[in-house]
Design a protein around this motif. Structure first.
Motif: not given
Ligand code: 13P
Ligand code: SF4
Length: 336
Positions: A73-76, A96-98, A145-149, A162-164, A207-209, A232-234, A246-249
């Protein structure tokens, strides 16, 4: 418990893993399977012995995603599913943050991250001290905070997202303005979807930038009937050029429900392979930007983690208690 060097593609391994290969044969060449199969077989056996589950992010390679993952799944989704497992051991095939998030939600379980090098440029872009300075500069403004922290940063903020669920989380606070960190582009995207004023940090996903609006136009000129879906990280010009964000999911759900004839997934490279397995009617145009951190997770790393029960994720209890609050508040926000 066999060591990686003792594994072989025997007739028994071939027979036991044939149904697993069947699932991914469209994206994993047959010539590669004898290398993956002994690892896949050993991991699945060891999971049973250890009462372990493998949670895998959507960016993991197909042999991990389709071969050994119990939950993808996605981070959420990975955070939510981590609260529901009754396994004793969680192996987080992701970054690691996951794994830290899974540990925050399961303090008494063993949480393993198969690669010590699985970082994230967004998580590395901000420290707990930065958040304290931001709070001083914007007194009374809630911090999302985005979970990517890191757990240290989560411990300083009011709520994660999360992005979701970022828009829902921002609006759940009932504030006129919020501090949103660390992803500048996700913050800008959220600002287009809400009347809440967003004060952004300037972290980026490495990656997305790298994607550009000009690159999307170029793909559109080369491939007709192309549906462009972006994470949406683009950067904003990429999102403006996309048909869906949208999020990866949500990207995966979009392909499953809309069944576009030809799709460009503007995100990490492995996503297209993983989704292609379930969407044979869609042609995937692959711009291949790999996440170097996600790609440090391998089948042999997962097997080694299950054999040795290392590397474990450990978070000091007082820090974990504060960081957990921010994650639990996020999970309590109702999706739209
Ligand atoms: P998602 O939560 O959309 O899966 O994104 C996590 C992530 O690290 C995207 O680069
Ligand atoms: Fe971090 Fe970007 Fe890799 Fe996602 S793709 S883990 S945001 S560096």
């Amino acid at each position: 418990m066999p060591e990686v060097s003792e594994l072989a593609y025997t007739a028994d391994v071939a027979a036991a893993t044939a149904p697993i290969y069947e699932r991914m044969k469209r994206v994993v060449p047959a010539v590669e399977w004898p290398f993956h199969a002994p690892l896949v077989h050993a991991i699945n056996e060891l999971k049973r012995e250890r009462n372990a589950v493998v949670l895998a992010h959507n960016y993991q390679t197909p042999e991990i995603f389709h071969g050994v993952a119990d939950i993808v799944g996605d981070s959420l989704a990975l955070a939510a599913q981590a609260t529901r497992t009754d396994a004793d051991v969680i192996v987080l095939a992701g970054v690691h943050f996951m794994a830290e998030t899974a540990k925050l939600l399961n303090p008494s379980k063993t949480v393993l991250i198969p690669s010590r090098n699985a970082g994230c440029s967004l998580a590395d872009s901000i420290t707990a001290a930065d958040v304290r300075l931001l709070r001083e500069a914007h007194p009374g403004v809630p911090v999302v905070a985005y979970v990517n922290t890191s757990a240290e940063v989560k411990a300083e903020v009011d709520i994660c997202c999360t992005s979701g669920n970022a828009v829902e989380v921002v609006e759940s606070l009932g504030a006129e303005r919020v501090l949103f960190l660390p992803d500048e582009y996700l913050a800008k995207y959220v600002a287009t979807r809400t009347s809440v004023e967003i004060i952004a940090w300037t972290g980026h996903c490495e990656v997305h930038e790298r994607f550009t609006g000009a690159e999307i136009s170029e793909f559109r000129s080369r491939f007709d009937r192309l549906t462009v879906i972006a994470h949406p990280e683009c950067p904003p010009d990429v999102l403006a050029a996309a048909d869906f964000v949208g999020s990866t999911a949500r990207m995966i759900d979009f392909v499953g429900s809309e069944k576009p004839p030809r799709v460009l997934m503007v995100t990490e490279c492995s996503m297209s392979d993983n989704v292609a397995v379930a969407s044979p009617e869609t042609e995937f145009v692959r711009p291949c930007n790999l996440c170097p951190h996600m790609k440090t997770v391998t089948l042999s790393g997962i097997l080694e983690a299950l054999r040795t029960l290392e590397p474990r994720v450990e978070i000091a209890p007082d820090l974990a208690a504060r960081a957990r609050l921010a994650v639990e508040r996020m999970l309590a926000v109702k999706p739209k």
